[in-house]
Design a protein around this motif. Structure first.
Motif, mmCIF file in Angstrom:
data_model
loop_
_atom_site.group_PDB
_atom_site.id
_atom_site.type_symbol
_atom_site.label_atom_id
_atom_site.label_comp_id
_atom_site.label_asym_id
_atom_site.label_seq_id
_atom_site.Cartn_x
_atom_site.Cartn_y
_atom_site.Cartn_z
ATOM 1 N N ARG A 1 0.738 -1.236 -0.362
ATOM 2 C CA ARG A 1 0.109 -0.100 -0.090
ATOM 3 C C ARG A 1 0.936 1.067 0.091
ATOM 4 O O ARG A 1 0.736 2.204 -0.811
ATOM 5 N N ASP A 2 1.997 1.240 0.898
ATOM 6 C CA ASP A 2 2.775 2.378 0.945
ATOM 7 C C ASP A 2 3.637 2.705 -0.453
ATOM 8 O O ASP A 2 3.907 3.766 -0.783
ATOM 9 N N THR A 3 3.859 1.434 -0.890
ATOM 10 C CA THR A 3 4.785 1.406 -2.290
ATOM 11 C C THR A 3 3.899 2.007 -3.445
ATOM 12 O O THR A 3 4.261 2.926 -4.039
ATOM 13 N N MET A 4 2.541 1.634 -3.149
ATOM 14 C CA MET A 4 1.696 2.094 -4.061
ATOM 15 C C MET A 4 1.291 3.799 -4.117
ATOM 16 O O MET A 4 1.085 4.237 -5.226
ATOM 17 N N LYS A 5 1.510 4.306 -2.897
ATOM 18 C CA LYS A 5 1.565 5.707 -2.735
ATOM 19 C C LYS A 5 2.286 6.158 -3.558
ATOM 20 O O LYS A 5 2.331 7.662 -4.014
ATOM 21 N N VAL A 6 3.636 5.705 -3.640
ATOM 22 C CA VAL A 6 4.740 6.389 -4.433
ATOM 23 C C VAL A 6 4.979 6.235 -5.791
ATOM 24 O O VAL A 6 4.818 6.959 -6.752
ATOM 25 N N VAL A 7 4.734 4.735 -6.200
ATOM 26 C CA VAL A 7 4.867 4.338 -7.699
ATOM 27 C C VAL A 7 3.798 4.348 -8.260
ATOM 28 O O VAL A 7 3.426 4.275 -9.775
ATOM 29 N N GLY A 8 2.549 4.459 -7.685
ATOM 30 C CA GLY A 8 1.146 4.324 -8.488
ATOM 31 C C GLY A 8 0.938 2.910 -8.596
ATOM 32 O O GLY A 8 1.421 1.861 -8.483
#
Length: 130
Positions: A73-80
Motif C-alpha cells: 500500500r505504501d509503495t503504491m502511494k509512491v509508484v502508483g
C-alpha cells in the motif's frame, strides 16, 4: 481541511472504515496484484520484504504476511498502480531517534529508489514556524 481533495489508500477494504472522511478510497483488495509487476518489484526493496510481498501476492493471509499489505500500500502511494498516478512529492513524519525505520522508512526508501523527492518533519516543521 478541504476533504474534497482527500484520497485514502488502504491496505485492505475494512481498514479503519469508520474514520473515512471521503468517498475517494482505494483499497489494495481492489488492485489486481498479478497485473502490477512494477508495484510488486518496487515493494520488495530487500530480502525480508521480498519474502513478505511474495507470500502475500501468492495469497497467504496470516498475521505476518499482512504486513506486506501495508508495505505494498505504501509503495503504491509512491509508484502508483492502475488508476492511481505516481507521486511527485512525499511528506513524512518520521522518528527522530530512529529515522528511516519501519514502514515509513520503507516508503522513504521507495521514494529514493524511484527519485521521488521528499521531506520529513525536520523541514516542514520549520515552515510552520516561519
Amino acid at each position: 481541511m478541504d476533504i474534497s481533495r482527500l484520497q485514502i489508500i488502504k491496505p485492505y477494504r475494512t481498514h479503519r472504515s469508520a474514520a473515512e472522511q471521503t468517498s475517494d478510497v482505494v483499497s489494495l483488495d481492489d488492485v489486481n496484484l498479478a497485473g502490477e509487476e512494477d508495484l510488486i518489484k518496487a515493494s520488495a526493496v530487500n530480502e525480508r520484504t521480498e519474502r513478505l510481498v511474495s507470500s502475500y501476492v501468492k495469497g497467504t493471509r496470516s498475521f505476518i504476511s499482512m504486513k506486506a499489505a501495508y508495505l505494498i500500500r505504501d509503495t503504491m502511494k509512491v509508484v502508483g498502480a492502475e488508476g492511481l498516478p505516481p507521486a511527485n512529492f512525499a511528506i513524512f513524519y518520521d522518528s527522530l531517534t530512529k529515522p528511516m525505520c519501519g514502514g515509513t522508512g520503507h516508503t522513504m526508501q521507495v521514494c529514493i529508489q524511484n527519485r521521488v523527492p521528499w521531506i520529513d518533519q525536520k523541514t516542514w516543521m520549520l515552515w510552520l514556524n516561519e
